[in-house]
Design a protein around this motif. Structure first.
Motif, PDB file in Angstrom:
ATOM      1  N   VAL A 159       0.841  -1.195   0.000  1.00 51.08           N
ATOM      2  CA  VAL A 159       0.000   0.000   0.000  1.00 51.08           C
ATOM      3  C   VAL A 159       0.876   1.246   0.000  1.00 51.08           C
ATOM      4  O   VAL A 159       1.913   1.302   0.676  1.00 51.08           O
ATOM      5  N   LYS A 169      -1.142   3.988   8.092  1.00 53.55           N
ATOM      6  CA  LYS A 169      -1.820   4.552   6.923  1.00 53.55           C
ATOM      7  C   LYS A 169      -1.552   6.039   6.772  1.00 53.55           C
ATOM      8  O   LYS A 169      -1.371   6.536   5.649  1.00 53.55           O
ATOM      9  N   SER A 229      -8.163  -3.364   6.084  1.00 55.49           N
ATOM     10  CA  SER A 229      -7.552  -2.225   6.758  1.00 55.49           C
ATOM     11  C   SER A 229      -7.618  -0.958   5.928  1.00 55.49           C
ATOM     12  O   SER A 229      -7.581   0.141   6.471  1.00 55.49           O
ATOM     13  N   VAL A 230      -7.661  -1.119   4.600  1.00 51.51           N
ATOM     14  CA  VAL A 230      -7.541   0.050   3.721  1.00 51.51           C
ATOM     15  C   VAL A 230      -8.726   0.189   2.776  1.00 51.51           C
ATOM     16  O   VAL A 230      -8.668   0.971   1.828  1.00 51.51           O
ATOM     17  N   GLU A 267      -9.987   3.794   2.411  1.00 52.24           N
ATOM     18  CA  GLU A 267      -8.998   4.665   1.774  1.00 52.24           C
ATOM     19  C   GLU A 267      -8.839   4.352   0.286  1.00 52.24           C
ATOM     20  O   GLU A 267      -8.634   5.252  -0.534  1.00 52.24           O
ATOM     21  N   LEU A 322      -5.462   6.124  -0.759  1.00 46.45           N
ATOM     22  CA  LEU A 322      -4.343   5.199  -0.866  1.00 46.45           C
ATOM     23  C   LEU A 322      -4.484   4.356  -2.129  1.00 46.45           C
ATOM     24  O   LEU A 322      -5.555   4.320  -2.753  1.00 46.45           O
TER      25      LEU A 322
END
Length: 308
Positions: free
Chosen positions: A168, A228, A245-246, A249, A255
């Motif tokens: 990421v 992050k 987790s992302v 985003e 991200l």
């Protein structure tokens, strides 16, 4: 004085006869007479006046009858409420969760409980893998959502989801622009990695070692939010994270991520229960809601629609 004494007193008052009460209760008249006599002694005065046709209440008996009827009515309502409540699931359920499972999964579970089982209360505690295992072992939580590195096989643990690993970064970097990135491309990359000791960090380090290099940990941090934020604000930094987790985003473009391959680094999200301990009705309900929700979300910890 027991509640049965009070109910017997009311029966005699209503039927006006020891004999009729004895027949109704399938006993002998002398037994009823003796019980009423004992009850009168407890009350401190005569409750009935004997007549040739049975018994009638004295003035004192009329007074006691009013009080007893009120008390029995309140008692019946109380026991009815208690019996009804016994059918309603209730109690506190303590859950340990990975940070990536805290929201929106637990937010959704709370909403369902609030609507369907309002007397069940959640006690949610975030933690990393080893910490959650320790909470399970000591009985400090009733269940935990955590990562495993092998598929669960025991009856005390259920597979919820399988998570790949992603490299990421902030948007615009070529290495994370494609769908996949080979693990060997991590050599020399400035990474934000979880702190040692951790099982996940060990797996990452051992995988790199098997490829003939070491990972470059420019920053070590356990907090997902910190990881992050660092990569979002530093165009040269990368992190190795799971999709849950992302998800937000990536959806908003904050991200960018590419799945790590060669090898695929998979982690298994499980719902674990203590090997020992009492599994309450409330715990069973929460456990089932978690499994149902993740299944409805097609094995994701985030709603496919992006709503909470």
């Amino acid at each position: 004085m027991q509640i049965n004494d009070l109910r017997l007193f009311i029966e005699v008052a209503e039927l006006g006869s020891f004999t009729k009460v004895a027949v109704q209760r399938n006993t002998v008249q002398s037994h009823i007479s003796r019980q009423i006599s004992d009850f009168e002694k407890t009350c401190g005065g005569a409750l009935f006046r004997r007549t040739g046709r049975g018994v009638v209440l004295t003035e004192f008996g009329e007074h006691v009858q009013q009080r007893v009827r009120g008390w029995l009515k309140d008692s019946d309502e109380l026991f009815s409420d208690i019996r009804q409540t016994s059918k309603v699931p209730m109690g506190e359920v303590r859950i340990g969760v990975l940070p990536s499972a805290a929201h929106p999964l637990m937010t959704h579970i709370f909403k369902r409980l609030h609507h369907e089982y309002p007397k069940i209360k959640l006690n949610i505690r975030e933690g990393q893998g080893s910490e959650l295992d320790a909470l399970l072992d000591t009985g400090a939580v009733d269940m935990a959502i955590l990562f495993r590195y092998e598929k669960p096989t025991g009856s005390d643990e259920t597979l919820l989801s399988t998570a790949n690993t992603y490299l990421v970064s902030c948007p615009g970097l070529s290495l994370t622009y494609s769908d996949t990135v080979d693990f060997k491309r991590l050599q020399g990359l400035p990474l934000v990695l979880p702190r040692r000791p951790s099982h996940w960090r060990s797996i990452l380090d051992e995988t790199a070692k098997s490829k003939g290099f070491s990972l470059l940990a420019e920053v070590e941090a356990d907090s997902l939010r910190v990881q992050k934020e660092i990569i979002a604000s530093n165009p040269h930094m990368y992190a190795l994270l799971g999709p849950f987790s992302v998800d937000d985003e990536l959806r908003t473009g904050k991200l960018q991520a590419a799945k790590v391959i060669g090898p695929d680094l998979k982690r298994f999200v499980t719902l674990a229960h203590p090997k020992q301990g009492h599994f309450t009705q409330a715990s069973r309900i929460v456990s089932q809601l978690i499994k149902e929700t993740v299944a409805a979300w097609k094995g994701q910890l985030n709603s496919p629609s992006g709503s909470n």
